[in-house]
Write an enzyme that holds these catalytic residues in place. Structure first.
Site, short mmCIF file in Angstrom:
data_model
loop_
_atom_site.label_atom_id
_atom_site.label_comp_id
_atom_site.label_asym_id
_atom_site.label_seq_id
_atom_site.Cartn_x
_atom_site.Cartn_y
_atom_site.Cartn_z
N LYS A 1 0.86 -1.19 0.00
CA LYS A 1 0.00 0.00 0.00
C LYS A 1 0.89 1.24 0.00
CE LYS A 1 -4.27 0.90 2.50
NZ LYS A 1 -4.79 0.82 3.87
C1 E4P Z 1 -8.10 1.33 3.99
O1 E4P Z 1 -7.36 0.98 3.13
C2 E4P Z 1 -8.01 2.65 4.64
O2 E4P Z 1 -6.79 2.81 5.26
C3 E4P Z 1 -9.14 2.81 5.61
O3 E4P Z 1 -10.34 2.38 4.98
C4 E4P Z 1 -9.29 4.21 6.14
O4 E4P Z 1 -10.48 4.30 6.89
P1 E4P Z 1 -10.77 5.54 7.88
O5 E4P Z 1 -10.92 6.77 7.06
O6 E4P Z 1 -12.05 5.16 8.57
O7 E4P Z 1 -9.60 5.62 8.81
#
Ligand code: E4P
Length: 228
Positions: free
Chosen positions: A84
């Site tokens: 990521k």
């Molecule tokens: C997933 O890849 C993201 O990091 C996550 O969905 C972020 O979610 P949030 O905005 O609720 O922290």
């Protein structure tokens, strides 16, 4: 549509795997920080042993070389690791290099369709538009998911749109209707999707009626017994 679990919590992942609806997992530094006492690498290896679907591991370096070093190390942990990488100039370069090396990437922190288009061109396998964080600042986050899904379809891009920052079951339905290939959701939202007050009430009512019917039958059988 694929469902990923947005967590680094092993028990949540095991539970959803048992339900038969787990297609992958996304983690990030914030989610990892909620787990305790183990290295990120150990947690990732355990998750990869539970699901054969993509497991996103996020780099924290902000420079290209640092991202490449972290990402290559993640990729060695298991074949289903996806690195990521945040949307940035350095992130685009790193994703492009990872693509050349055959390492899959998930471009995170996407807030516009243009950012997603760039990530797709740089070779990201997954494009993660953040819905909830846009909603938080009074913008409609689902528009980005819809636009990106349309762009991917129109131009036959190979990347998949992964709706992220999903905060409630309505987001999930909207992401599915907007054409997201995947949504990554917290365990709590998945539980909310399972339950409905009328479903839960109906289960209790059916069980109660069943018990009453069996008791009536047992009483009837008892009453018809011939005395010795
Ligand atoms: C997933 O890849 C993201 O990091 C996550 O969905 C972020 O979610 P949030 O905005 O609720 O922290």
């Amino acid at each position: 549509m694929k469902i990923f679990l947005d967590t680094a919590d092993i028990e949540e992942i095991r539970t959803v795997a048992r339900w038969g609806v787990l297609d992958g997992v996304t983690t990030n530094p914030t989610l990892f920080a909620k787990t305790s006492g183990r290295s990120y690498e150990d947690v990732l290896k355990e998750i990869c042993g539970i699901t054969s679907g993509p497991v996103s591991a996020e780099v924290v370096a902000e420079d290209v070389d640092g991202m490449l070093t972290e990402g290559r190390a993640f990729a060695k942990l298991a074949p289903n690791i996806v690195v990521k990488v945040p949307m940035s100039e350095e992130g685009l370069e790193a994703m492009s290099r990872f693509a050349e090396e055959g390492i899959k990437t998930n471009c995170t922190l996407i807030f516009t369709a243009n950012q997603g288009l760039l990530a797709a061109k740089a070779g990201a396998s997954l494009l993660s538009p953040f819905v909830g964080r846009l909603d938080d600042i009074n913008q409609d986050g689902m528009i980005v998911v819809r636009e990106l899904a349309e762009i991917v379809a129109i131009h036959e891009l190979e990347s998949e749109v992964l709706a992220a920052s999903i905060r409630n079951p309505v987001h999930m339905t909207q992401a599915a209707l907007a054409g997201a290939h995947i949504a990554t959701i917290p365990f709590k939202v998945l539980q909310q999707m399972v339950h409905h007050p009328l479903t839960d009430k109906g289960i209790v009512q059916f069980r109660s009626d069943w018990d009453k019917a069996r008791q009536a039958l047992a009483a009837k059988a008892e009453g018809t017994k011939t005395p010795a």
